[in-house]
Design an enzyme around this catalytic site. Structure first.
Site, mmCIF file in Angstrom:
data_model
loop_
_atom_site.group_PDB
_atom_site.id
_atom_site.type_symbol
_atom_site.label_atom_id
_atom_site.label_comp_id
_atom_site.label_asym_id
_atom_site.label_seq_id
_atom_site.Cartn_x
_atom_site.Cartn_y
_atom_site.Cartn_z
ATOM 1 C CB THR A 342 8.280 7.187 22.164
ATOM 2 O OG1 THR A 342 8.191 6.101 21.250
ATOM 3 C CG2 THR A 342 7.439 8.340 21.660
ATOM 4 C CB CYS A 343 11.078 4.650 25.863
ATOM 5 S SG CYS A 343 12.462 5.638 26.390
ATOM 6 C CG ASP A 344 6.663 1.030 21.914
ATOM 7 O OD1 ASP A 344 7.333 -0.006 21.698
ATOM 8 O OD2 ASP A 344 5.426 1.067 21.843
#
Ligand SMILES: *Cc1c(COP(=O)(O)O)cnc(C)c1O
Length: 393
Positions: A342-344
């Site tokens: 994910t982009c976190d």
């Protein structure tokens, strides 16, 4: 399948099992979450063998996969649920299965072990005459009004010292108020059947259990002498530790202590229940993922894989558990970072895996990841939870 190394060592996959994991990943794609039902059965048998007086109620929240519920039911488990959907999940999955009942257990199949229950849940539960836990006066009033047919178990607060996951700050009546609460319940015409406690999850400090049993015994004696009521259940909760690493003492050491304390403190007709969650499933599941990207940052190899802390590795956040990421590939190992898809930036599995140099599409895996993992996986960023594969069902 390997014999869990007799449980003397930490649980690690055999060569044969590693080959199977790679084959399954080739067949099904990745990420996959592989559930080995034979290991679940071994865990249940180990529990039963070492704690013959204790009826295990599997804590469904550890891993609520319906196939796990069926496997455990078929071998004699009962269930601990903590929400209406979990209750229905168990009910739906076992209601048509033949019953190899141990007749001496009154509450045949399910304990609802969340001390706080929404009114709607109490209303829905009442017709099943459930066994439910409580730890305060407000809850008693709710139960009286919305589920008067329930049997009650008072959860007491006990030391959670040294457990990986602490629970005593959220649940449990203080032992000093226990007898008054039980008195209050009986005065409301409710029936209190016994006591429960939870020593904290992954409890490696066995004194927690010893102290909790002593506290329970004291309360039961006082209830008999002061209220003239007989409590017939002691529910020793969960917390049974998994050998994530060699430092964790063996289950049979704990079991021996429990057996002798139970024999010392309680009469032979006391029903002893337990709610093992982690113990039944942790080492029965393996996740296999693949490298979808790589980089070098400050001279450190960084791998991006297609599973992470929003998914199967969620236990790293919620369960304070660490799952070493391993490669099937051999080679000189370097300290490497492994990130989820994910982009976190929170989606960091580890900054210190020891891995050989990996290429795009290489497979990695993490074992002992069956508890509090897939159960708290999300769809964050559009990535779905890992596909579940059952083996040895
Ligand atoms: C989570 C929980 C369990 C299971 O605990 P484990 O440490 O996984 O064995 C049992 N009982 C209650 C009430 C729980 O909340």
């Amino acid at each position: 399948m390997n014999e869990k190394n007799g449980k003397n060592n930490e649980c690690v996959l055999s060569e044969e099992e590693k080959a199977l994991m790679q084959k399954l990943a080739a067949e099904h794609g990745t990420p996959i979450f592989v559930i080995d039902h034979e290991k679940i059965r071994q865990n249940y048998r180990e529990f039963e063998e070492h704690l013959p007086r204790v009826q295990a109620y599997y804590a469904v929240k550890a891993n609520s996969n319906p196939e796990i519920i069926k496997t455990l039911y078929n071998i004699g488990a009962r269930f601990d649920v903590a929400s209406m959907p979990e209750f229905m999940l168990v009910h739906e999955n076992i209601k048509n299965l033949p019953d190899k009942e141990r007749q001496d257990w009154i509450w045949d199949k399910i304990i609802y072990a969340n001390t706080i229950k929404p009114v709607e849940t109490l209303e829905a539960l009442d017709k099943y005459k459930p066994l439910v836990t409580f730890d305060n006066t407000e809850e008693l009033k709710k139960i009286k009004k919305h589920a008067p047919n329930a049997g009650l178990v008072l959860r007491i607060r006990v030391p959670n010292t040294g457990s990986m996951v602490e629970l005593s700050s959220k649940f449990g009546a203080s032992p000093g108020e226990a007898v008054d609460l039980i008195d209050e319940a009986f005065k409301m015409d409710l029936v209190v059947e016994g006591l429960s406690f939870h020593v904290g999850s992954q409890c490696t400090n066995f004194n927690n259990y010893i102290q909790a049993l002593q506290l329970s015994s004291n309360i039961i004696k006082e209830v008999a002498s002061r209220l003239d009521k007989k409590l017939i259940i002691v529910d020793i909760g969960g917390g049974f530790p998994v050998k994530y690493d060699k430092k964790v003492k063996e289950f049979k050491v704990l079991a021996k202590k429990l057996n002798s304390e139970i024999a010392r403190l309680f009469p032979a007709d006391m029903h002893i229940l337990a709610e093992p969650g982690r113990f039944m499933v942790a080492d029965a599941c393996t996740v296999v993922a693949k490298v979808i990207g790589k980089a070098v940052r400050d001279d450190k190899p960084c791998y991006f894989i297609n599973d992470g802390v929003y998914h199967t590795f969620s236990g790293q956040i919620f369960d304070h558990c660490n799952y070493p990421v391993k490669a099937f590939k051999e080679g000189d190992k370097q300290i490497s970072a492994v990130f989820g898809p994910t982009c976190d930036a929170l989606d960091t599995i580890t900054l210190s895996a020891e891995l050989p140099e990996l290429d795009l599409h290489d497979l990695v895996y993490a074992e002992n990841i069956g508890a509090y993992s897939h159960a708290s996986s999300t769809y964050f960023n559009g990535f779905p939870p890992a596909k579940i594969i059952h083996i040895n069902q």
